[in-house]
Design a protein around this motif. Sequence first.
Motif: not given
Length: 218
Positions: A20, A35, A87, A90-94
């Motif tokens: 991760d 990411r 952007r 970043a919206a996936y978060q994980e």
Amino acid sequence: MDLFSRSWTALRTAVAELPDDAFAQPSGCTGWLVRDLVCHLIVDAQDVLITLVTPAEAEPTRDALTYWDVSATPPTGEDPLDALTVRLAAAYQEPRLLKFHLDDVGSAAGRAAGLADLDARVSTRDEVLTTGDYLTTYVMEWTLHHLDLIAHLPDVAGPPAEGLARSREMLEQLVGTALPPSFSDTDALLVGTGRRAASEAEKSELGDLAKKLPLVLG
């Protein structure tokens, strides 16, 4: 088709095995973290799926080499589409969500490519190519992005040797001449596409060819 499959499978496997914390590391793409690059790969896979079901009747306007828009200006990371990718990522978060989506869409793109008629014509970016030529462009796309993925992750496996060799061959065809044989395939691709600057020793070996590089492929 075999090189497309091997290159794509190796890249998706490398992403699937990332810890991760690797997703917050910089990638080899200016302005993108790992990411962001993985999010871009998801979009690439979607593009493959869309193109393979967008048939064309017209004669091909481009092939596996002329598909690329070649520039001498390296990206800055400020392009609106590049910023959109950041952007979206970043919206996936994980990281697990990025991994899941890439595996889901990426596997489908791989299966679709395997079922495709390589002589058929498809349309993308307002151009027409044979399916075989279109998929060949992605051998270079997957290989270069695999190098981007591992740029700051030295413990992650790199792209297949066959993909590196074929991508170097295509780059040299675009340049119009061979790069020095002392350059490894990886170094030829990194220097040739501007992913890293040539050392003084490499510039000396390149000679006048250094003036033609890098080729920025879009």
